[in-house]
Design an enzyme around this catalytic site. Structure first.
Site, mmCIF file in Angstrom:
data_model
loop_
_atom_site.group_PDB
_atom_site.id
_atom_site.type_symbol
_atom_site.label_atom_id
_atom_site.label_comp_id
_atom_site.label_asym_id
_atom_site.label_seq_id
_atom_site.Cartn_x
_atom_site.Cartn_y
_atom_site.Cartn_z
ATOM 1 N N CYS A 399 0.809 -1.212 0.000
ATOM 2 C CA CYS A 399 0.000 0.000 0.000
ATOM 3 C C CYS A 399 0.842 1.262 0.000
ATOM 4 O O CYS A 399 0.307 2.363 -0.086
ATOM 5 C CB CYS A 399 -0.940 -0.009 1.207
ATOM 6 S SG CYS A 399 -2.424 -0.974 0.910
ATOM 7 N N LYS A 402 0.618 3.437 -3.592
ATOM 8 C CA LYS A 402 -0.641 3.924 -4.143
ATOM 9 C C LYS A 402 -0.645 5.444 -4.260
ATOM 10 O O LYS A 402 0.232 6.127 -3.726
ATOM 11 C CB LYS A 402 -1.818 3.433 -3.305
ATOM 12 C CG LYS A 402 -1.871 3.964 -1.892
ATOM 13 C CD LYS A 402 -2.891 3.221 -1.047
ATOM 14 C CE LYS A 402 -4.307 3.385 -1.564
ATOM 15 N NZ LYS A 402 -5.287 2.719 -0.684
ATOM 16 N N ASP A 429 -16.399 5.217 -0.537
ATOM 17 C CA ASP A 429 -16.626 4.280 0.563
ATOM 18 C C ASP A 429 -15.623 3.135 0.484
ATOM 19 O O ASP A 429 -14.962 2.922 -0.528
ATOM 20 C CB ASP A 429 -18.054 3.725 0.512
ATOM 21 C CG ASP A 429 -19.080 4.758 0.956
ATOM 22 O OD1 ASP A 429 -18.696 5.651 1.726
ATOM 23 O OD2 ASP A 429 -20.233 4.675 0.504
ATOM 24 N N ASP A 446 -9.015 -4.614 -4.714
ATOM 25 C CA ASP A 446 -7.736 -4.085 -4.246
ATOM 26 C C ASP A 446 -6.619 -4.848 -4.932
ATOM 27 O O ASP A 446 -6.740 -6.047 -5.187
ATOM 28 C CB ASP A 446 -7.593 -4.225 -2.730
ATOM 29 C CG ASP A 446 -6.886 -3.025 -2.109
ATOM 30 O OD1 ASP A 446 -5.964 -2.496 -2.761
ATOM 31 O OD2 ASP A 446 -7.252 -2.635 -0.989
ATOM 32 N N ASP A 469 -11.765 -4.828 3.280
ATOM 33 C CA ASP A 469 -12.872 -3.880 3.134
ATOM 34 C C ASP A 469 -14.210 -4.538 3.430
ATOM 35 O O ASP A 469 -15.095 -3.924 4.028
ATOM 36 C CB ASP A 469 -12.884 -3.296 1.720
ATOM 37 C CG ASP A 469 -11.829 -2.215 1.533
ATOM 38 O OD1 ASP A 469 -11.426 -1.607 2.537
ATOM 39 O OD2 ASP A 469 -11.410 -1.991 0.383
ATOM 40 N N HIS A 520 -7.872 -12.895 -14.225
ATOM 41 C CA HIS A 520 -7.217 -12.521 -15.477
ATOM 42 C C HIS A 520 -5.730 -12.354 -15.225
ATOM 43 O O HIS A 520 -5.321 -11.850 -14.171
ATOM 44 C CB HIS A 520 -7.803 -11.205 -16.007
ATOM 45 C CG HIS A 520 -7.190 -10.749 -17.297
ATOM 46 N ND1 HIS A 520 -7.500 -11.302 -18.507
ATOM 47 C CD2 HIS A 520 -6.255 -9.799 -17.553
ATOM 48 C CE1 HIS A 520 -6.812 -10.712 -19.463
ATOM 49 N NE2 HIS A 520 -6.038 -9.797 -18.906
ATOM 50 N N ASP A 604 -11.066 -0.124 7.666
ATOM 51 C CA ASP A 604 -9.789 -0.829 7.803
ATOM 52 C C ASP A 604 -8.663 0.184 7.631
ATOM 53 O O ASP A 604 -8.816 1.208 6.983
ATOM 54 C CB ASP A 604 -9.666 -1.992 6.824
ATOM 55 C CG ASP A 604 -9.758 -1.571 5.366
ATOM 56 O OD1 ASP A 604 -10.265 -0.469 5.085
ATOM 57 O OD2 ASP A 604 -9.329 -2.346 4.499
#
Length: 721
Positions: A399, A402, A429, A446, A469, A520, A604
Site C-alpha cells: 500500500c 498507491k 466508501d 484491491d 474492506d 485474469h 480498515d
C-alpha cells in the site's frame, strides 16, 4: 535511446538452508547475478547463528545480534526470495521441494546447506531435557534463557569431550563463575582431535576455570535435573548441553540421493548423485576428500559452489573443490584467550583471541556490510519534474505504492452519484453496497505492487488485504476474482509463480468461506496482484455511525509501511521483517465477527494510514476524535526505524493529506500514524460500556488489539495526545 528491457526469467535455483556457505553465495550473487535466474533461499528463521562466535556469545563476549547472519538482508542484496519455512523433502522426479504449510517450491537446480543437529533422539529423555549445541539458534535461545536467570549455584553438564564440548564448557564457566561445570566424555580420553601440546593447554584452562572432565562416562538418558550414565551412575544438572552427536536431517534418505552415514555424498564439483542437486557445509560428505565437520570448510566451499550453480544454470564448465588437508583450529578458552592447533604445533595466549576475534568479525562484516548497488543516473536530457517524482528512494511495494489521498479525492470528485436504485453507496466508501432483493451485497477490489519476492506469501497477504474492506463492513466474503500481472519469464516459471500465489490465496479465501472463481493474467514490467471480492451482510457497517463518547479500538499494530521500506533499503533487521509479515498474514475474519454486532462505525487501516482512515470515518460521521499516542500498538522495530529516518514513499502524501485537520506532538510515533499499512487492522467505534468485553474477545482470539482513543463532538478533526 530506450532503456534495455529486463531479461526474462527462465531458471529457478533454490538454496535449501541458510548455512555459512549459502550466506556467502547470497553475498556473491548480489555482486554478480546471473541474468535469467530466479534465486530462492529456504530457511526456518530470518537469521542464522554463526558458529565461530557461538562460544564467545555463551561466554558473554558477543551479543545475540552480533552472532546472527541476517538472511533477510542477504536475500534482498541478492535479489532472492526468502521463504521462511523448513524443507522436509525433495521430489526429484517432479523437481519440487516440500515445505509444510505452503505449496511446494519448484527448482531447476538446488543446493542443500541445512547444517546438522547434535540431538540423540534414541536416548530416553534427551529431547525433553538436553539442549543440543546444534542447531545453533535453538541452543542460543535455550542458553540465553538459562543464563539470564540461573539457580543460585547452578550445575551445568556438557555431554561430549571433543573440542566443541570443552570450548562450550569453558565459556559457560566464564559466564557463570558460580557454576559447577562438568564435561562427560564416553571415551577414555577427551580432546582426542588435538595435538598433545594444545590438549594440555586446554586442560590447564579447564583447571583454571574449575571445569571438571569425566571420561568413560557415556550418556544413556536424561531426566529432569540429572543425567543417566552407563554403569547405573547419575549426575545432577540444571542445564545439560549435548555436543556428542552429528545427526543429519531425517528426510534425506527419502530423497534417494547417495548418502554416507546419512550425509549427502558429493564429489569435487559439490554435486550429489543427482547432478541438479548440490550440497555444502556440515551436511555434505566430500567423497573425494573426507574432512571433519568444521566451519572453515563451509566458508571455503562458497566460491566453487557459487561458480558451479551458475554453470549448472547457464551450461558452463564446472570448477572443482579440493579442501586443505588440515586447518588452523583457534579455540576460545572462556575469557578473551585462545589456544591454536595445527599440525600438532600448539600456541596459547590472549593475542590468539584477538586474532580469532578479528577473523570472526571479518567474516561477519562480509555478510553484514553489504555494498549498495548504485542507481542508474538520469539521462543528460530529461523532462522537468522527473527527479521530484522519483524522489530519493525506490518506490515502495504494497500500500506504499498507491496514489496519495488528496490526489485520489480530486480524481473521484468528478464521478457522478450512483444512478441505479440498487447501488446504495457512492465513490469513496470502503466498498460498494448493493441491494440484492432482501440481502445486501458489498463489492470491493484491491491490488498491490509486490512487496516480497515470495509468491506464496504475497498471495496470502493480498487475499487477506482484499477481503479487509468486506470485513470492515461486517460482510462475509462470498466470491473473488484475481488480477495478476507477471514479470516477463518463461511459460514454465510463470506457471510456477501463478500456482504458488493462487494456492495460497485460495486457501485464505476458503478459510474465510469465500471461493476464488477465476480472474485474469497479463505480462508486464513487474509482479502485481489483486482481487475483486463480493460479500454478504445482514447489517452492513459504514463509516458514518460513530457518536461522541464511543471508544476507538484498533485490532493490529502499526508499522508495516516503514518496515517494508527499510527492508528494501537493507536497513530492517530480519526478525523485524518476519514479524511484520506475520502480522500482515493474520486474518481479520474473527475480528470482524467480534466487532460487527457491536460497532457503530468501522474502517480498515491501509494505505492512508491510521490518521487518514480515522479522519475519513470522522468526516462520514460528523464527529471528531482524540487519540492516546502511547496506547497505539506498534510492530516490533517500527518506532526505531522511523526514528532512524526510514519511511514509506507514500508517507509525505499521507502527512499532507491530514494537514490542517489534526494536531499531534512531533516524533516518530506520530509519523507512524501516517504509515501506510498493507493488510492492516480494523478500526472500530464501539460503545464505551462494551469496550472491555470487545477487547477481551479480540485478545482471546490472538489479536494485539488496543483501545486507542475516543469519539468527540465537533467537525472532523483529530487531536493526538
Amino acid at each position: 535511446m530506450h532503456a534495455a528491457p529486463a531479461l526474462p526469467l527462465t531458471r529457478d535455483i533454490v538454496l535449501i538452508g541458510g548455512g555459512h556457505t549459502h550466506a556467502l553465495v547470497l553475498r556473491m550473487w548480489g555482486m554478480n547475478p546471473l541474468p535469467g535466474v530466479r534465486l530462492t533461499v529456504i530457511n526456518p528463521t530470518p537469521s542464522a547463528a554463526y558458529s565461530g562466535m557461538l562460544p564467545g556469545h555463551v561466554a558473554g563476549h558477543y551479543t545475540r545480534d552480533e552472532l546472527q547472519l541476517d538472511l533477510v538482508k542477504l536475500a534482498r542484496h541478492a535479489g532472492a526470495r526468502l521463504i521462511l519455512g523448513r524443507a522436509t523433502g525433495i521430489d526429484r522426479a517432479r523437481r519440487l521441494i516440500e515445505v509444510p504449510g505452503r505449496a511446494p517450491i519448484a527448482y531447476d537446480v538446488a543446493s542443500i546447506d541445512i547444517g546438522i543437529t547434535a540431538e540423540m533422539p534414541q536416548l530416553p529423555g534427551f529431547l525433553d531435557h538436553v539442549a543440543p549445541a546444534k542447531p545453533l539458534d535453538a541452543f542460543a535461545d535455550a542458553w540465553d534463557a538459562f543464563a539470564a536467570n540461573p539457580p543460585e549455584s547452578p550445575k551445568i553438564a556438557v555431554v561430549g569431550g571433543g573440542v566443541a564440548g570443552v570450548e562450550l564448557a569453558m565459556a559457560c564457566a566464564h559466564r557463570l563463575p558460580q557454576a559447577q561445570v562438568t564435561v562427560y566424555e564416553a571415551a577414555p580420553e577427551a580432546l582426542r582431535a588435538l595435538g598433545t601440546g594444545a590438549r594440555n593447554a586446554m586442560l590447564a584452562h579447564c583447571a583454571r576455570l574449575g571445569v571438571t572432565i569425566e571420561t568413560d562416562a557415556a550418556l544413556i538418558g536424561a531426566e529432569k535435573g540429572r543425567l543417566l550414565l552407563e554403569g547405573d551412575r547419575t549426575a545432577e544438572a540444571d542445564f545439560i548441553i549435548g555436543t556428542g552427536a552429528t545427526k543429519p536431517a531425517d528426510w534425506l534418505p527419502e530423497t534417494g540421493l547417495d548418502l554416507t552415514d546419512g550425509f549427502v555424498t558429493v564429489g569435487p564439483t559439490l554435486q550429489s548423485s543427482d547432478p541438479a542437486i548440490f550440497a555444502a557445509g556440515d551436511i555434505a560428505h566430500l567423497s573425494h576428500a573426507p574432512r571433519p565437520k568444521a566451519g572453515v570448510y563451509a566458508v571455503r566451499e562458497a566460491k566453487p559452489l557459487f561458480a558451479n550453480l551458475r554453470a549448472a544454470a547457464s551450461g558452463g564448465a564446472m570448477k572443482t573443490y579440493q579442501p586443505q588437508r588440515d586447518y588452523l583450529k583457534l579455540i576460545s578458552t572462556g575469557g578473551k584467550q585462545a589456544v591454536a592447533d595445527k599440525w600438532g604445533l600448539p600456541l596459547n595466549g590472549a593475542w590468539l583471541w584477538r586474532w580469532k576475534d578479528h577473523i570472526d568479525r571479518k567474516f561477519m562484516a562480509k555478510v553484514h556490510d553489504l555494498p549498495a548497488m548504485p542507481t542508474p543516473p538520469l539521462p543528460r536530457e530529461h523532462a522537468q519534474g522527473i527527479a521530484e517524482v522519483l524522489g530519493s528512494k525506490p518506490m515502495c511495494g504494497g500500500c506504499g505504492a498507491k496514489l496519495g489521498g488528496q490526489a485520489l479525492r480530486e480524481a473521484l470528485s468528478d464521478l457522478p452519484a450512483p444512478a441505479r436504485a440498487d447501488v446504495l453507496s457512492g465513490p469513496g466508501d470502503d466498498a460498494a453496497v448493493l441491494s440484492c432483493g432482501t440481502q445486501t451485497q458489498v463489492f470491493t477490489t484491491d491490488h498491490v505492487r509486490a512487496f516480497t519476492e515470495d509468491p506464496w506469501l504475497l498471495g496470502r497477504i493480498v487475499a487477506l488485504h482484499a477481503m479487509s474492506d468486506a470485513w470492515a463492513m461486517g460482510a462475509a466474503p462470498q466470491a473473488a476474482l484475481a488480477q495478476v500481472t507477471l514479470p516477463r519469464q518463461s511459460e514454465e516459471l510463470g506457471a510456477r509463480t501463478l500456482r504458488e500465489m493462487l494456492s495460497a490465496a485460495s486457501e485464505a479465501f476458503r478459510d474465510a468461506g469465500c471461493d476464488l472463481v477465476g480472474g485474469h493474467t497479463s505480462m508486464g514490467a513487474e509482479l502485481t496482484l489483486g482481487f475483486t471480492v463480493t460479500g454478504l451482510a445482514e447489517r452492513p457497517l459504514g463509516q458514518d455511525g460513530a457518536t461522541p463518547g464511543e471508544v476507538l479500538i484498533l485490532t493490529k499494530p502499526l508499522g508495516t509501511g516503514v518496515i517494508l521500506a527499510a527492508e528494501m533499503a537493507k536497513h530492517a533487521p530480519g526478525d523485524v521483517v518476519a514479524g511484520a509479515l506475520e502480522s500482515m498474514g493474520r486474518s481479520s475474519a474473527e475480528a470482524s465477527a467480534i466487532l460487527a454486532p457491536i460497532a457503530s462505525a468501522t474502517t480498515d487501516v491501509t494505505g492512508f494510514g491510521l490518521a487518514g482512515h480515522l479522519l475519513g470515518l470522522c468526516e462520514a460521521s460528523g464527529v471528531s476524535a482524540e487519540l492516546n499516542l502511547a496506547a497505539i500498538p506498534l510492530l516490533d522495530g517500527a518506532e526505531a526505524l522511523a526514528e532512524a529516518g526510514e519511511h514509506s514513499t507514500l508517507l509525505p502524501q499521507n502527512i499532507a493529506n491530514c494537514a490542517g485537520r489534526m494536531t499531534a506532538p512531533p516524533g516518530p510515533r506520530t509519523e507512524l500514524l501516517h504509515d501506510p499499512q498493507t493488510s492492516g487492522g480494523l478500526l472500530a467505534s464501539v460503545p464505551a460500556a462494551q469496550a472491555t468485553e470487545v477487547l477481551a474477545k479480540l485478545e482471546a482470539a490472538g489479536y494485539r488489539a488496543a483501545q486507542i482513543g475516543v469519539i468527540a463532538e465537533g467537525p472532523a478533526f483529530l487531536r493526538v495526545r
